[in-house]
Scaffold this motif. Structure first.
Motif, PDB file in Angstrom:
ATOM      1  N   VAL A  41       0.841  -1.200   0.000  1.00  0.00           N
ATOM      2  CA  VAL A  41       0.000   0.000   0.000  1.00  0.00           C
ATOM      3  C   VAL A  41       0.878   1.253   0.000  1.00  0.00           C
ATOM      4  CG1 VAL A  41      -1.601   1.361   1.428  1.00  0.00           C
ATOM      5  CG2 VAL A  41      -2.045  -1.071   1.015  1.00  0.00           C
ATOM      6  N   LEU A  42       1.900   1.264   0.853  1.00  0.00           N
ATOM      7  CA  LEU A  42       2.792   2.427   0.909  1.00  0.00           C
ATOM      8  C   LEU A  42       3.497   2.656  -0.421  1.00  0.00           C
ATOM      9  CD1 LEU A  42       4.413   2.030   4.436  1.00  0.00           C
ATOM     10  CD2 LEU A  42       2.592   3.610   3.754  1.00  0.00           C
ATOM     11  N   GLU A  43       3.966   1.584  -1.043  1.00  0.00           N
ATOM     12  CA  GLU A  43       4.650   1.717  -2.335  1.00  0.00           C
ATOM     13  C   GLU A  43       3.684   2.206  -3.413  1.00  0.00           C
ATOM     14  OE1 GLU A  43       7.756   1.671  -5.149  1.00  0.00           O
ATOM     15  OE2 GLU A  43       7.693   1.833  -2.969  1.00  0.00           O
ATOM     16  N   THR A  44       2.464   1.704  -3.400  1.00  0.00           N
ATOM     17  CA  THR A  44       1.445   2.160  -4.360  1.00  0.00           C
ATOM     18  C   THR A  44       1.241   3.664  -4.232  1.00  0.00           C
ATOM     19  OG1 THR A  44       0.309   0.033  -4.395  1.00  0.00           O
ATOM     20  CG2 THR A  44      -1.007   1.969  -4.976  1.00  0.00           C
ATOM     21  N   LEU A  45       1.117   4.131  -3.016  1.00  0.00           N
ATOM     22  CA  LEU A  45       0.882   5.562  -2.788  1.00  0.00           C
ATOM     23  C   LEU A  45       2.133   6.386  -3.101  1.00  0.00           C
ATOM     24  CD1 LEU A  45      -1.294   5.215   0.402  1.00  0.00           C
ATOM     25  CD2 LEU A  45      -2.058   5.964  -1.868  1.00  0.00           C
ATOM     26  N   ARG A  46       3.300   5.874  -2.767  1.00  0.00           N
ATOM     27  CA  ARG A  46       4.543   6.589  -3.092  1.00  0.00           C
ATOM     28  C   ARG A  46       4.702   6.738  -4.602  1.00  0.00           C
ATOM     29  NH1 ARG A  46       9.180   6.089  -5.066  1.00  0.00           N
ATOM     30  NH2 ARG A  46       9.025   3.853  -5.412  1.00  0.00           N
ATOM     31  N   GLU A  47       4.439   5.650  -5.324  1.00  0.00           N
ATOM     32  CA  GLU A  47       4.551   5.706  -6.785  1.00  0.00           C
ATOM     33  C   GLU A  47       3.560   6.690  -7.396  1.00  0.00           C
ATOM     34  OE1 GLU A  47       4.172   1.689  -8.191  1.00  0.00           O
ATOM     35  OE2 GLU A  47       6.233   1.180  -7.644  1.00  0.00           O
ATOM     36  N   ALA A  48       2.428   6.907  -6.737  1.00  0.00           N
ATOM     37  CA  ALA A  48       1.422   7.861  -7.217  1.00  0.00           C
ATOM     38  C   ALA A  48       1.761   9.295  -6.802  1.00  0.00           C
ATOM     39  CB  ALA A  48       0.046   7.474  -6.695  1.00  0.00           C
ATOM     40  N   GLY A  49       2.847   9.457  -6.033  1.00  0.00           N
ATOM     41  CA  GLY A  49       3.259  10.789  -5.608  1.00  0.00           C
ATOM     42  C   GLY A  49       2.584  11.286  -4.345  1.00  0.00           C
ATOM     43  N   CYS A  50       2.017  10.366  -3.570  1.00  0.00           N
ATOM     44  CA  CYS A  50       1.281  10.737  -2.352  1.00  0.00           C
ATOM     45  C   CYS A  50       2.161  10.601  -1.108  1.00  0.00           C
ATOM     46  CB  CYS A  50       0.050   9.845  -2.190  1.00  0.00           C
ATOM     47  SG  CYS A  50      -1.095   9.956  -3.563  1.00  0.00           S
ATOM     48  N   ALA A  51       2.093  11.617  -0.262  1.00  0.00           N
ATOM     49  CA  ALA A  51       2.792  11.578   1.029  1.00  0.00           C
ATOM     50  C   ALA A  51       1.819  11.053   2.075  1.00  0.00           C
ATOM     51  CB  ALA A  51       3.275  12.971   1.396  1.00  0.00           C
ATOM     52  N   VAL A  52       2.223   9.999   2.786  1.00  0.00           N
ATOM     53  CA  VAL A  52       1.395   9.429   3.847  1.00  0.00           C
ATOM     54  C   VAL A  52       2.274   9.091   5.045  1.00  0.00           C
ATOM     55  CG1 VAL A  52      -0.348   8.473   2.284  1.00  0.00           C
ATOM     56  CG2 VAL A  52       1.582   7.051   2.983  1.00  0.00           C
ATOM     57  N   TRP A  53       1.628   9.011   6.224  1.00  0.00           N
ATOM     58  CA  TRP A  53       2.297   8.629   7.459  1.00  0.00           C
ATOM     59  C   TRP A  53       1.441   7.581   8.137  1.00  0.00           C
ATOM     60  CZ3 TRP A  53       1.982  13.271   5.256  1.00  0.00           C
ATOM     61  CH2 TRP A  53       3.181  13.939   5.016  1.00  0.00           C
ATOM     62  N   ILE A  54       2.069   6.569   8.716  1.00  0.00           N
ATOM     63  CA  ILE A  54       1.352   5.492   9.393  1.00  0.00           C
ATOM     64  C   ILE A  54       1.067   5.900  10.831  1.00  0.00           C
ATOM     65  CG2 ILE A  54       1.424   3.079  10.095  1.00  0.00           C
ATOM     66  CD1 ILE A  54       3.531   2.627   7.902  1.00  0.00           C
ATOM     67  N   GLY A  55      -0.166   5.675  11.264  1.00  0.00           N
ATOM     68  CA  GLY A  55      -0.557   5.893  12.650  1.00  0.00           C
ATOM     69  C   GLY A  55      -1.043   4.580  13.239  1.00  0.00           C
ATOM     70  N   GLY A  56      -1.712   4.659  14.372  1.00  0.00           N
ATOM     71  CA  GLY A  56      -2.313   3.488  14.990  1.00  0.00           C
ATOM     72  C   GLY A  56      -1.302   2.411  15.335  1.00  0.00           C
ATOM     73  N   GLY A  57      -1.797   1.174  15.374  1.00  0.00           N
ATOM     74  CA  GLY A  57      -0.967   0.041  15.765  1.00  0.00           C
ATOM     75  C   GLY A  57       0.219  -0.211  14.855  1.00  0.00           C
ATOM     76  N   TRP A  58       0.014  -0.085  13.550  1.00  0.00           N
ATOM     77  CA  TRP A  58       1.138  -0.270  12.638  1.00  0.00           C
ATOM     78  C   TRP A  58       2.171   0.826  12.824  1.00  0.00           C
ATOM     79  CZ3 TRP A  58       3.192  -4.176  10.498  1.00  0.00           C
ATOM     80  CH2 TRP A  58       2.420  -5.266  10.092  1.00  0.00           C
ATOM     81  N   GLY A  59       1.712   2.037  13.172  1.00  0.00           N
ATOM     82  CA  GLY A  59       2.653   3.117  13.450  1.00  0.00           C
ATOM     83  C   GLY A  59       3.524   2.799  14.652  1.00  0.00           C
ATOM     84  N   ILE A  60       2.925   2.201  15.660  1.00  0.00           N
ATOM     85  CA  ILE A  60       3.693   1.803  16.846  1.00  0.00           C
ATOM     86  C   ILE A  60       4.664   0.687  16.488  1.00  0.00           C
ATOM     87  CG2 ILE A  60       3.482   0.655  19.097  1.00  0.00           C
ATOM     88  CD1 ILE A  60       1.017   2.545  19.516  1.00  0.00           C
ATOM     89  N   ASP A  61       4.212  -0.295  15.729  1.00  0.00           N
ATOM     90  CA  ASP A  61       5.118  -1.364  15.315  1.00  0.00           C
ATOM     91  C   ASP A  61       6.267  -0.812  14.472  1.00  0.00           C
ATOM     92  OD1 ASP A  61       3.709  -3.225  16.739  1.00  0.00           O
ATOM     93  OD2 ASP A  61       3.021  -4.364  14.998  1.00  0.00           O
ATOM     94  N   ALA A  62       5.981   0.202  13.634  1.00  0.00           N
ATOM     95  CA  ALA A  62       7.056   0.829  12.840  1.00  0.00           C
ATOM     96  C   ALA A  62       8.075   1.496  13.765  1.00  0.00           C
ATOM     97  CB  ALA A  62       6.468   1.839  11.863  1.00  0.00           C
ATOM     98  N   LEU A  63       7.598   2.176  14.797  1.00  0.00           N
ATOM     99  CA  LEU A  63       8.501   2.828  15.750  1.00  0.00           C
ATOM    100  C   LEU A  63       9.359   1.809  16.503  1.00  0.00           C
ATOM    101  CD1 LEU A  63       6.041   5.474  17.194  1.00  0.00           C
ATOM    102  CD2 LEU A  63       8.085   5.962  15.801  1.00  0.00           C
ATOM    103  N   VAL A  64       8.740   0.688  16.860  1.00  0.00           N
ATOM    104  CA  VAL A  64       9.446  -0.369  17.588  1.00  0.00           C
ATOM    105  C   VAL A  64      10.380  -1.149  16.645  1.00  0.00           C
ATOM    106  CG1 VAL A  64       9.082  -2.520  18.897  1.00  0.00           C
ATOM    107  CG2 VAL A  64       7.652  -0.521  19.343  1.00  0.00           C
ATOM    108  N   GLY A  65      10.026  -1.172  15.360  1.00  0.00           N
ATOM    109  CA  GLY A  65      10.864  -1.843  14.369  1.00  0.00           C
ATOM    110  C   GLY A  65      10.567  -3.301  14.151  1.00  0.00           C
ATOM    111  N   ARG A  66       9.410  -3.751  14.669  1.00  0.00           N
ATOM    112  CA  ARG A  66       9.020  -5.152  14.470  1.00  0.00           C
ATOM    113  C   ARG A  66       7.509  -5.283  14.675  1.00  0.00           C
ATOM    114  NH1 ARG A  66       8.245  -7.555  19.548  1.00  0.00           N
ATOM    115  NH2 ARG A  66       9.051  -6.268  21.240  1.00  0.00           N
ATOM    116  N   VAL A  67       6.948  -6.322  14.102  1.00  0.00           N
ATOM    117  CA  VAL A  67       5.524  -6.591  14.278  1.00  0.00           C
ATOM    118  C   VAL A  67       5.333  -7.189  15.666  1.00  0.00           C
ATOM    119  CG1 VAL A  67       3.524  -7.848  13.407  1.00  0.00           C
ATOM    120  CG2 VAL A  67       5.237  -6.979  11.803  1.00  0.00           C
ATOM    121  N   THR A  68       4.454  -6.566  16.452  1.00  0.00           N
ATOM    122  CA  THR A  68       4.253  -7.024  17.829  1.00  0.00           C
ATOM    123  C   THR A  68       2.883  -7.632  18.071  1.00  0.00           C
ATOM    124  OG1 THR A  68       3.400  -4.908  18.654  1.00  0.00           O
ATOM    125  CG2 THR A  68       5.817  -5.216  18.650  1.00  0.00           C
TER     126      THR A  68
END
Length: 167
Positions: free
Chosen positions: A10-37
């Motif tokens: 999903v992120l790559e699809t949006l990046r290729e379309a020229g869209c800036a996005v930021w992950i929030g919620g649970g996936w945002g926390i997992d991104a900050l931690v650096g692993r799926v929890t």
């Protein structure tokens, strides 16, 4: 359920379309931690409001469609449903010259302001991804009765960053 492969797709699809996005919620926390929890039923994405037509078109091209009747809905957020019942929870933001952003919450002037330092990066499956900051995630987890996943998420941030959390 959303796995890391679909998040990155999903992120790559949006990046290729020229869209800036930021992950929030649970996936945002997992991104900050650096692993799926934990397992994730949806993916929260914040996007530039002016890019919304492009965001929607790019996601439609990979089999996502807007779901009607979401509460709360626009202007605060909207949901797109995709393959295997996956859901994207999309939040439009109006960025200000200082790098902060405003999210309209209702049609009566209610807004939430994100400070400029709310936007950072994390890691999912070894890939650097844009996400909300630790401080912003902690802020969002205040003032309500936590669910099990909220308790889990805040525990992961405490372990990884040594921050104080409300619960």
């Amino acid at each position: 359920m959303f796995g890391p492969v679909e998040v990155l797709r999903v992120l790559e699809t949006l990046r290729e379309a020229g869209c800036a996005v930021w992950i929030g919620g649970g996936w945002g926390i997992d991104a900050l931690v650096g692993r799926v929890t934990r397992k994730h039923g949806d993916l929260d994405l914040l996007h530039r409001a002016e890019q919304e037509p492009t965001v929607i078109a790019a996601l439609r091209a990979v089999a996502y469609s807007e779901r009607e009747g979401v509460v709360p809905g626009r202007p605060a957020r909207f949901v797109m449903a995709g393959p295997e019942g996956r859901e994207l929870d999309l939040h439009p933001l109006l960025f200000q010259p200082d790098g902060s952003a405003v999210q309209h919450l209702d049609d009566h002037g209610g807004v939430f302001t994100y400070p400029a330092d709310a936007f950072t990066t994390g890691v999912i499956d070894g890939v650097v991804v844009p996400c909300l900051s630790v401080a912003q995630q902690v802020h969002f987890h205040r003032g309500y009765q936590p669910r099990e996943r909220d308790l889990h998420d805040m525990a992961r941030l405490r372990e990884a960053y040594g921050v104080d959390t409300h619960f």
